[in-house]
Structures are given as C-alpha cells and as structure tokens.
Write an enzyme that holds these catalytic residues in place. Structure first.
Site, PDB file in Angstrom:
ATOM      1  N   SER A 261       6.202  -5.451  23.711  1.00 18.88           N
ATOM      2  CA  SER A 261       5.184  -5.677  22.681  1.00 18.88           C
ATOM      3  C   SER A 261       5.324  -7.005  21.956  1.00 18.88           C
ATOM      4  CB  SER A 261       5.226  -4.530  21.654  1.00 18.88           C
ATOM      5  OG  SER A 261       4.834  -3.319  22.249  1.00 18.88           O
TER       6      SER A 261
ATOM      7  N   GLU B  18      15.955  -1.143  36.741  1.00 21.93           N
ATOM      8  CA  GLU B  18      16.974  -2.180  36.530  1.00 21.93           C
ATOM      9  C   GLU B  18      17.272  -2.179  35.049  1.00 21.93           C
ATOM     10  OE1 GLU B  18      18.602  -5.202  35.087  1.00 21.93           O
ATOM     11  OE2 GLU B  18      16.904  -6.406  35.781  1.00 21.93           O
TER      12      GLU B  18
ATOM     13  N   LYS C 184       2.701  -2.861  31.717  1.00 20.37           N
ATOM     14  CA  LYS C 184       2.951  -2.590  30.309  1.00 20.37           C
ATOM     15  C   LYS C 184       4.124  -3.494  29.923  1.00 20.37           C
ATOM     16  CE  LYS C 184       4.725  -0.758  26.478  1.00 20.37           C
ATOM     17  NZ  LYS C 184       5.282  -1.799  25.611  1.00 20.37           N
TER      18      LYS C 184
ATOM     19  N   CYS D 286      20.561  -9.379  31.395  1.00 21.87           N
ATOM     20  CA  CYS D 286      21.338  -8.259  31.933  1.00 21.87           C
ATOM     21  C   CYS D 286      22.445  -8.751  32.853  1.00 21.87           C
ATOM     22  CB  CYS D 286      20.416  -7.301  32.693  1.00 21.87           C
ATOM     23  SG  CYS D 286      19.172  -6.505  31.660  1.00 21.87           S
TER      24      CYS D 286
END
Length: 465
Positions: free
Chosen positions: A163, A234, A160, A268
């Site tokens: 989007s 994460e 997934k 990140c």
C-alpha cells in the site's frame, strides 16, 4: 494502512489513493477471466513481441520510474535505476527463452511402450488468473520476475501491491497497457490486505504468489490451501555470511558491506549474520566495521548516497527495538546503533555492526530489515555450519573460502535455497530463486519459475487398432 505515497526521507505524504470498490473489483475479475481465454491461445511469438515491447518502454522510462520508486520507498536512486535495468533484462530473457523452457517433453520410449501407449507427450499449459501479492522493497523487480514468466506461459495477472508504493503499481499496469497487452492481461488492484482473501477464494483466480512477511505468507497459504489452489511463497530471510580461514578477507569484508546494506538493508537476501572463523575474525571485523562507518547516509535522490531511509516509520521502530534488546542483553555496537544525528527528518538509521550476540537476544532469531549486521566468532567449520542453520529461515547463504573440502561441506549441509561462494547473493533470470523452512516454498525465475504456474499435462495415445 492507507494507500498512499509517503516520502520516507521527509515523512511527507505526497499523494493518497482511493481503494477499489467491490463493484470495481468484480469488474477486474471478470476482465481477467475474459483476457485469459484469449491470451492462453496466443503464440509464443506474439507473447514475446508484447513482452519485448514492454521491456523497450521500461528502458525508456528508467529515469522517471527510478525516481518514483525512490520517492515511495527510499532506495538510493542509483539503485532504483539498476532495479529497472534488471527488470528489462528479465523481460527480454523470458521473451527469448520461454518457448524452449515450455517445450513439449517426450518420455523415454521404453516407458511409453510399457504404459501401453503408442506415444505420449507432456504439454505445459497455463493455469489461468494468478494473483500476485507483492512487497515494497523491490517494487518493480518483485513484480516483473513474476509477471514476465507468467505472461509468457499464457497466464494473466492481478497485482495487489504494497500500500505504500501505489504509483509504482499503477505504472506497471500502464506499462503493459502501452506495450499492447489486451485489457485484463495485467491489472493493478488498489486494495487493502483485507480484500485479498475474497479475491483468492474467487473461482476465477487459479493460483497466487506472495513475496513478503511470514505472517502474510501464512495467511495466503492457509486460504489457498482451503481452496486447493497453487501458491508460491518467498518470505523472510536471515542469511548467513561465512568467512573461513582460506578466504580473501579484504574482498570478503568489502563485499560484506554491500551485501548488508543493499536496498538500505531491506532485502530478504541481504546477508545479515556474519559468521567468521577465529583465525580471520579480527582482520575481517576491522575492515567490515570501517567499511560500514564510511557509508554515506542521506537523501536517496543524491547520487552520492549509499544508504537512504527505511521505508516506513514502523519499520525503523521495529529495527530499533531489536537493536535495543540486544544492547540491553550485552551486545556491543562496534558502529552505529542509533539514528544518525545529521538527519532530523525521515526514517533514517545508521549502519550498525553488533558483536557479542547471544541466542537469548531477539536479533539472533528474528530478521533485521535495515542496515544492521550481527557478527559472530566461531572456532571451526562445524560451529559455523551449526550457527548458520540455527535460524527459522533458509533463503540463501554466502561462504568465503578457497578450500574444496569447505565448499563440499557447505553445499551438503547449509539449509538454504542457495549457496553463493566468494560473492554475495543475487537473483538472475537464469537461476532458480526461493527458500526452505520459513523462507517459503516454490521457485521463481529460470525454467523452474515459469513452470510453477503451468499444468504439466500428460497426453497418452493408445495403440491404433
């Protein structure tokens, strides 16, 4: 959020996609379950052959998929090509090493005998269907660093993806199909976030991995916990970058620029809080600010661009709010602090350095996802370590020093999943990657990563009569 490719350099919607129906999701779950029953029995040699073929195809596709990533999320195209090359490297790394990383383990004979066994062995077995919920910022690498070890371990994957990167998500599905993986080994699910819970609760899904925001991680972890399913998370980071008196200040400042604006600052593990000893503060500040000012902001398809647009209009607005709050509370913008006047379209933001940051400012606590750095002056190492740890996150950290005592202290006391000395944080297939505190748990990459989604099975043999 609609599933669409929107060019962040212009704001133009390039393509929209229909999400999967409930029947289509059910079909993919059934296909994944069937694929796992076969894939788990394949030899390591066959799994390696398939993964190496995928690596070969990705290498051939690098120019095209790089432009796709840039069009979807705005990273400079030269950085997108580097991302594809890194994925190729990781695929080949796991294809070559997975069998050794998952080799049977034999406990010491004294322990075996003491347990009453004639012999014992630990086998690593795959868990099953693993759901991966992945972010847009490294749309190829984040997926491959999960998929390569998972597939080599004998698991199968459901992706997934974010989007706003559907073209990249569909490319990945097609890549593994073209490599020869049987149907169902790797499937992309074009769905909204609202469908994730039902899929994670489905009995056919054994585990999940998520890279993304803290709220997304909390949501997935709570559902998985309710279902007693393994997860690896994460999440965010607000990595400190310490510059101490013995540092090579010129190198530290030059590296700091790259460490802050890599991926347009949307990483990140990008260094975000620059904590500098008073003895070298002025020299570092001047070099760092000059380097940030010299960056070229512009069209990410241009080979000369250093910093492209942020990935979304909302992302830029969030960053602006943090900067405006800091400035209103007394911070000083040494450069940037606003949208670049040269770019009238798209979601650009100027490389920015903020000084005089204090704890009551939001930017002191919250992650900055964009090309904005905060700069702190500290009196000594004690203050530097205390400030570095004064964050809810603990993903990675950077320290510049040539003093062995400084190194030992930072290794012992910095609260992070990694400590990088005299260089910037980077992920590598051979090194475990992950964080502590609100940066998540579990590890990706290396042997630690491939074993996260394995069942360490103890096999005990009683003494023969």
């Amino acid at each position: 959020m609609p599933i669409a490719t929107v060019d962040p350099a212009t704001g133009e919607t390039l393509e929209t996609f229909e999400p999967l129906s409930a029947d289509e999701i059910e079909q993919r779950l059934a296909t994944a379950e069937s694929a796992y029953a076969q894939h788990r029995t394949r030899s390591f040699a066959e799994r390696a052959r398939l993964l190496n073929r995928a690596a070969d195809l990705l290498e051939e596709d690098t120019a095209d998929i790089a432009r796709t990533m840039t069009a979807e999320m705005g990273k400079p195209v030269k950085a997108a090509r580097a991302e594809a090359a890194k994925c190729v490297k990781a695929m080949r790394w796991y294809a070559e090493r997975a069998e050794g990383l998952l080799a049977d383990e034999h406990p010491p004979q004294d322990d075996v005998s003491d347990s009453g066994a004639s012999r014992a062995v630990v086998h690593y077995r795959p868990l099953g269907v693993v759901l991966a919920v992945m972010p847009w910022n490294f749309p190829l690498w984040q997926v491959v660093r999960f998929a390569a070890p998972a597939l080599m371990a004998g698991n199968v994957a459901l992706l997934k993806h974010a989007s706003n990167v559907p073209r990249t998500a569909l490319y990945l599905q097609d890549l593994f199909r073209r490599a020869g993986y049987p149907e169902g080994c790797f499937q992309t699910l074009l769905i909204g976030s609202g469908e994730v819970e039902d899929i994670l609760r489905d009995r056919r899904v054994a585990a999940a991995t998520l890279t993304g925001s803290e709220p997304a991680g909390r949501s997935v972890a709570s559902v998985a916990g309710d279902e007693i399913k393994k997860t690896v998370l994460e999440l965010g980071g607000s990595d400190p970058y310490l510059v101490l008196p013995s540092a090579d200040v010129e190198r530290a400042a030059a590296t700091a620029v790259t460490a802050r604006v890599q991926n347009n600052g949307q990483s990140c593990i990008a260094a975000k809080r620059f904590i500098v000893h008073a003895d070298v503060y002025d020299a570092f500040r001047d070099r760092f600010v000059a380097g940030m000012r010299e960056l070229t902001v512009g069209d990410p398809m241009d080979e000369d661009t250093d910093v492209g647009p942020l990935a979304s209009e909302r992302g830029r607005a969030d960053l602006e709010e943090l900067v405006e709050d800091a400035l209103a509370r007394g911070a000083t913008a040494l450069c940037g602090g606003q949208r670049p006047k040269e770019q009238e379209r798209g979601w650009f933001y100027s490389p920015t350095v903020l000084a005089d940051v204090t704890p009551e400012m939001r930017i002191h606590r919250e992650e900055t996802f964009g090309p904005v750095a905060t700069l702190y002056r500290v009196a000594d190492l004690d203050e530097a370590v205390e400030l570095a740890n004064d964050t809810p996150f603990g993903l990675s950290s950077n320290v510049w020093t040539r003093d062995d005592a400084d190194i030992a202290r930072c290794v012992r006391d910095l609260q992070a999943g990694g400590v990088f000395f005299n260089g910037m944080t980077a992920s590598h297939p051979g090194l475990p990657f992950g964080g502590v505190k609100r940066s998540g748990y579990g590890r990706e990459l290396s042997g630690h990563g491939i074993r996260e989604f394995c069942n360490a099975t103890t096999v005990w043999y009683g003494a023969a009569e």
